[in-house]
Structures are given as C-alpha cells and as structure tokens.
Scaffold this active site. Structure first.
Site, short mmCIF file in Angstrom:
data_model
loop_
_atom_site.label_atom_id
_atom_site.label_comp_id
_atom_site.label_asym_id
_atom_site.label_seq_id
_atom_site.Cartn_x
_atom_site.Cartn_y
_atom_site.Cartn_z
N GLY A 199 -9.26 0.94 7.63
CA GLY A 199 -8.88 0.97 6.21
C GLY A 199 -7.90 2.04 5.79
O GLY A 199 -7.40 1.99 4.66
N GLU A 211 -12.16 1.90 13.46
CA GLU A 211 -11.55 0.58 13.62
C GLU A 211 -10.21 0.49 12.87
O GLU A 211 -10.04 -0.36 11.99
CB GLU A 211 -12.49 -0.50 13.07
CG GLU A 211 -13.87 -0.53 13.70
CD GLU A 211 -14.83 -1.47 12.96
OE1 GLU A 211 -14.46 -2.03 11.91
OE2 GLU A 211 -15.95 -1.65 13.45
N GLY A 236 -6.57 -0.66 11.96
CA GLY A 236 -5.70 -1.79 12.28
C GLY A 236 -4.29 -1.49 11.80
O GLY A 236 -3.40 -1.14 12.56
N ARG A 237 -4.15 -1.57 10.48
CA ARG A 237 -2.83 -1.40 9.86
C ARG A 237 -2.16 -0.08 10.23
O ARG A 237 -0.96 -0.03 10.48
CB ARG A 237 -3.04 -1.43 8.33
CG ARG A 237 -1.77 -1.50 7.52
CD ARG A 237 -2.08 -1.32 6.04
NE ARG A 237 -3.20 -2.05 5.55
CZ ARG A 237 -3.15 -3.24 4.95
NH1 ARG A 237 -1.99 -3.80 4.74
NH2 ARG A 237 -4.25 -3.84 4.53
N ARG A 254 2.06 -11.63 2.95
CA ARG A 254 1.54 -10.53 2.14
C ARG A 254 2.13 -10.44 0.74
O ARG A 254 1.39 -10.27 -0.22
CB ARG A 254 1.70 -9.18 2.87
CG ARG A 254 1.04 -9.13 4.26
CD ARG A 254 0.91 -7.74 4.84
NE ARG A 254 -0.04 -6.96 4.09
CZ ARG A 254 0.26 -6.09 3.15
NH1 ARG A 254 1.52 -5.82 2.88
NH2 ARG A 254 -0.66 -5.47 2.48
N TYR A 260 -0.76 -10.87 -1.92
CA TYR A 260 -1.26 -9.62 -2.52
C TYR A 260 -0.23 -8.92 -3.40
O TYR A 260 -0.38 -7.74 -3.70
CB TYR A 260 -1.65 -8.61 -1.42
CG TYR A 260 -2.43 -9.15 -0.26
CD1 TYR A 260 -3.74 -9.59 -0.41
CD2 TYR A 260 -1.87 -9.20 1.01
CE1 TYR A 260 -4.46 -10.07 0.68
CE2 TYR A 260 -2.58 -9.68 2.10
CZ TYR A 260 -3.88 -10.12 1.92
OH TYR A 260 -4.59 -10.60 2.99
N CYS A 291 8.90 -24.62 -0.39
CA CYS A 291 8.86 -25.27 -1.71
C CYS A 291 7.68 -24.79 -2.52
O CYS A 291 6.73 -25.55 -2.76
CB CYS A 291 8.84 -26.78 -1.53
SG CYS A 291 10.28 -27.32 -0.65
N TYR A 301 -0.84 -7.68 9.85
CA TYR A 301 -1.13 -8.81 8.98
C TYR A 301 0.15 -9.59 8.63
O TYR A 301 0.31 -10.09 7.53
CB TYR A 301 -1.88 -8.35 7.72
CG TYR A 301 -3.10 -7.52 8.05
CD1 TYR A 301 -4.19 -8.10 8.66
CD2 TYR A 301 -3.14 -6.14 7.80
CE1 TYR A 301 -5.31 -7.35 9.01
CE2 TYR A 301 -4.25 -5.38 8.13
CZ TYR A 301 -5.33 -5.99 8.74
OH TYR A 301 -6.42 -5.24 9.08
N1 LLP Z 1 -12.74 -3.26 10.41
C1 LLP Z 1 -13.15 -4.32 9.69
C2 LLP Z 1 -14.56 -4.73 9.74
C3 LLP Z 1 -12.21 -5.02 8.90
O1 LLP Z 1 -12.61 -6.08 8.17
C4 LLP Z 1 -10.85 -4.61 8.89
C5 LLP Z 1 -9.85 -5.32 8.10
C6 LLP Z 1 -10.49 -3.49 9.68
C7 LLP Z 1 -11.47 -2.84 10.42
C8 LLP Z 1 -9.09 -2.98 9.76
O2 LLP Z 1 -8.63 -2.53 8.53
P1 LLP Z 1 -7.21 -1.77 8.45
O3 LLP Z 1 -7.36 -0.45 9.19
O4 LLP Z 1 -6.21 -2.63 9.06
O5 LLP Z 1 -7.01 -1.58 6.99
N2 LLP Z 1 -4.60 -9.13 5.34
C9 LLP Z 1 -4.78 -7.95 4.51
C10 LLP Z 1 -5.73 -6.96 5.14
C11 LLP Z 1 -7.10 -7.55 5.49
C12 LLP Z 1 -8.00 -6.55 6.14
C13 LLP Z 1 -9.21 -7.21 6.70
N3 LLP Z 1 -10.12 -6.35 7.40
C14 LLP Z 1 -3.41 -7.33 4.24
O6 LLP Z 1 -2.40 -7.85 4.71
O7 LLP Z 1 -3.32 -6.33 3.52
#
Ligand code: LLP
Length: 422
Positions: free
Chosen positions: A239, A275, A277-278, A314, A318, A346, A375
């Site tokens: 997150g 965890e 991701g982004r 995105r 969002y 379209c 994403y």
């Molecule tokens: N752990 C869990 C349980 C999650 O559900 C997620 C993201 C992460 C870790 C990784 O979160 P990050 O570090 O990437 O923020 N598609 C959306 C974001 C959806 C996130 C879903 N879960 C976007 O493009 O902003």
C-alpha cells in the site's frame, strides 16, 4: 528515482532510445526498466535491514514472469491472490516458502494447489474460508499455516476504490472478532495458526493510517498470545504510494515506513512480512503510445493516441493522473497548451488527461505515459478487439519483448462458431 530520462533530446529507457523500441515493436507497448525495478526492491528491502523481514512482492501489480524473476533473483518473495498468480510466481522462480496467499475467495482447488506447493502462509479472510481450508488440508494430510487478515476499521485516506481497511469493505475479518476466530482455528484440524495479517489499501501517501492499523494489530498480537496462540508472524500488507506527478508531494520514503514499523512492532519479535506492489513496479514502467490524429473540437483540442483505456485503465477507473511526456524532448521555451489526451475506444471515458498542458504534438509523435508499471498491463483487456498491449523489458543497452502482441488470428481464433451456425 527511475531510469526513464531524456538524453540528447530523446526519452530513453536506461540506455535505449524509446523510439528504437517503438520502431521494432510498434505502438502501444509497455516498457519496463530492470535498473529501476532492482533499485526499488533494494531500497525497500534495505530499509528493513536489522528487522526479521520477508518482502513478498504483490505480483498482481505486474505479473510478467520476467519482472517477477528479476525480483526473485534479488531474493524477493511473492504475495499472490489466485492459483494463476501462484503458478506464475513459481514458474518465475520464487521459492514456495517465500509465497503468501491473500484473497477473499480461495477455492478448494486453489487451496489444494497451494498446499501441494508448500507455500509460506495462507492469509484467511473469513470463517467459511477457514473451515474449508481445514477440510481440504485434513483430507490431504497436510497442515495449512494460517494468518487471519484482520480488518482494523481504519480510513486509509486513499481513493475509495482501493481502500480496503474500513468495516464496510469486503476484506478481512473484523478486528473485534479476532479472539473468536483464533480460538476457532486452534480447535480445527489441518490448521496451524502462525500470524496476523492486515492490508488497509493502496496508494497511501501518509504514514498515519498505516500506523493506526499496525498499532491495532500489534495490540491484538499481545492479546492473542495471552490467550495462548503462538503468533510469530505479522504480515503488514502493501500500500505504500508512489508519486504519480513529478511535482507532486512525495509519499513517505521506505526508510520512514520501516522505522515506524520497527517502533510499533519491534518488541513483538515477529517475522514481518511486507507485500509492496506499486512501490516496486509503478515507476519502473511506462506506456508508449503514438499520436494518431490531432483534432480541434468546438471546445477542446484532442490529441488522439493509439493507446486506450483497455491498455491502461487507471485514468478511466480511478481518475488517476499519469504524467505524459513527449518522447522527443520539447525545448524549454516552447509554449504549452491545454489538450485532452484520449484513446480510440468508443467510450467517452477513454481519456488519459483532460486539459493537460502539453507542448505541440502532431501525428506520428510518440508520447510516454509515466508510472504505468503497476496495474497497467495486468488490467488490460481486448475491448474493441484491440490486441493485448505487449511488454518490453530493458536492461542497460538491451531490450527484449517479454510478452508479444497477439495477432488478430490469435484473438479472433479464440471464438468458436457453434455447429448450428456452420
Ligand atoms: N497486498 C494485498 C492483500 C493487496 O490487496 C494489495 C493490492 C497489495 C498487497 C499491494 O498493494 P500496493 O503496494 O500495490 O499498493 N488497481 C489499483 C490498485 C489495486 C490494489 C489491490 N491490492 C490501482 O491501479 O491503483
């Protein structure tokens, strides 16, 4: 910091001119930088030096196996949310013992596959899931290592579609029910309680909500231990946000985040699982697209590019901001004018930027949508029968296609005409 910079008036990915990749691959395409991926992982992992931490990259952000393998080679684990992601992570070389499995709807088949693989941990999100996991594991003569994902009812202060830690969200089990579910788990066969898990949302730009959530779960760890549960792992989810605008307020640095975690959880002696991701892949990728037409509407000038909402969802989903840079650098004194940068799909919502101040753009010019590594490709579709956007990985002066653009034959050939229409 990323490795997409102008050199000699042209945007490069590391040492490769973007225009060279565009000429070879066609547009649109995603382009990732190995050096940026590696740097982000290392900055994050090193921030936790001295803490017993396991970094499990949330592969949902970018599941390309070349990306996962780049990170796995550095020792990174994986957070997965489906059998497909688990299979990808394993195929990319992440050892099962570094894989945690999240998600609200793991099926029996998925549980069985994960148990056979020997993953590190199941993050369980409901009583029903716990009971099913107990049944599946017992039938297989296995024991599932379990952490409950607790919902701490904390406002993550992020976009409502990516906030997960409020009581009304579908995620996790209310923190108020923690004692009950841990007691239930302790009595079930095939289950070994190992930890607590929390994830309150994505693209967080302040430490406050994280801290509120982590303090709540740290308190629960003590209470659960007092009730006799052997809680030895604390999965704090992902997150941590990234800056989507080069000029924007910068989210907390991983070092500040790690220090806060140490302050809140350091006395518990738990393995800390993270965890992200982004944070790892967001700024390590761009989407390159070409201007198809420039058209003056009654009110706005439209720059219509060949990438669309189906390639990078995105902004439509969002209202997300992505910096958009011309691949050929504009001279510093050129006038900027507001344009709407839109795709060919379209749908009125197929808009990347409205009223964006841009240097002049003309047919055939390349543009780069920045911070598109997370994403982006993973959320792409074939809407309007547009081929799935290909992906390219750069390393120093080399580049390679890491997912091909499907041919029209491949795409159309997936449909089956029933016999009665032959
Ligand atoms: N752990 C869990 C349980 C999650 O559900 C997620 C993201 C992460 C870790 C990784 O979160 P990050 O570090 O990437 O923020 N598609 C959306 C974001 C959806 C996130 C879903 N879960 C976007 O493009 O902003």
């Amino acid at each position: 910091m990323d490795h997409f910079q102008y050199k000699n008036g042209e945007l490069h990915a590391e040492d490769v001119p973007i225009s060279e990749i565009a000429a070879a691959v066609g547009t649109p395409f995603y382009c990732y930088s190995t050096a940026t991926l590696e740097r982000h992982y290392k900055v994050f992992a090193e921030a936790f030096t001295g803490q017993n931490a396991l970094v499990c990259y949330a592969v949902k952000a970018n599941t390309n196996q070349a990306v996962i393998r780049t990170l796995a080679r550095l020792g990174c684990g994986a957070d997965v949310v489906s059998q497909g992601e688990l299979r990808r992570a394993l195929a990319a070389g992440v050892p099962a013992e570094k894989i945690v499995y999240s998600g609200v709807a793991k099926t029996e088949e998925e549980m069985a596959f994960a148990l056979t693989s020997g993953i590190h941990q199941f993050n369980v999100e409901s009583e029903a899931e716990l009971e099913q996991l107990s049944r599946v594991a017992s039938d297989m003569g296995k024991v599932a290592p379990v952490a409950f994902r607790l919902n701490p009812d904390v406002d993550a202060k992020t976009h409502e579609k990516i906030a997960t830690g409020k009581a009304e969200n579908k995620f996790g089990i209310s923190w108020k029910k923690a004692q009950d579910v841990y007691a239930q788990a302790a009595a079930l066969p095939g289950i070994e309680v190992v930890g607590v898990d929390v994830h309150i949302g994505s693209q967080l730009t302040e430490l406050g909500p994280f801290m509120a959530a982590f303090e709540r779960v740290a308190g629960l760890v003590k209470e659960l231990r007092a009730a006799g549960h052997n809680i030895r792992r604390l999965d704090l989810g992902g997150g941590l946000g990234v800056p989507y605008m080069r000029t924007n307020a910068v989210p907390p640095h991983p070092v500040e985040y790690a220090q806060m975690i140490k302050a809140v959880t350091g006395d518990l002696g738990c393995q800390i699982i993270l965890e992200p991701g982004r944070l790892i892949v967001g700024n390590a990728g761009v989407m390159i697209s070409k201007v198809v037409y420039v058209k003056d509407g009654e009110k706005n000038r439209f720059v219509i590019i060949d990438g669309a909402m189906n390639d990078l969802l995105r902004p439509s989903l969002y209202d997300a901001w992505h910096d958009i840079l011309p691949v050929r650098e504009a001279s510093a004194d050129v006038a900027l004018n507001p344009v709407d940068i839109v795709g060919p799909v379209c749908e009125t919502g197929d808009v990347f930027a409205k009223g964006r101040e841009m240097p002049p753009l003309k047919m055939g010019d390349l543009v780069s949508l920045m911070t598109a590594g997370a994403y982006g490709a993973v959320m792409a579709s074939t809407y309007n029968t547009r081929p799935l956007v290909p992906e390219v990985l750069v390393k120093n002066d080399q580049f390679q296609v890491i997912r091909q653009r499907p041919s029209y034959e491949d795409m159309i050939g997936l449909d089956i005409i029933p016999e009665w229409l032959d």
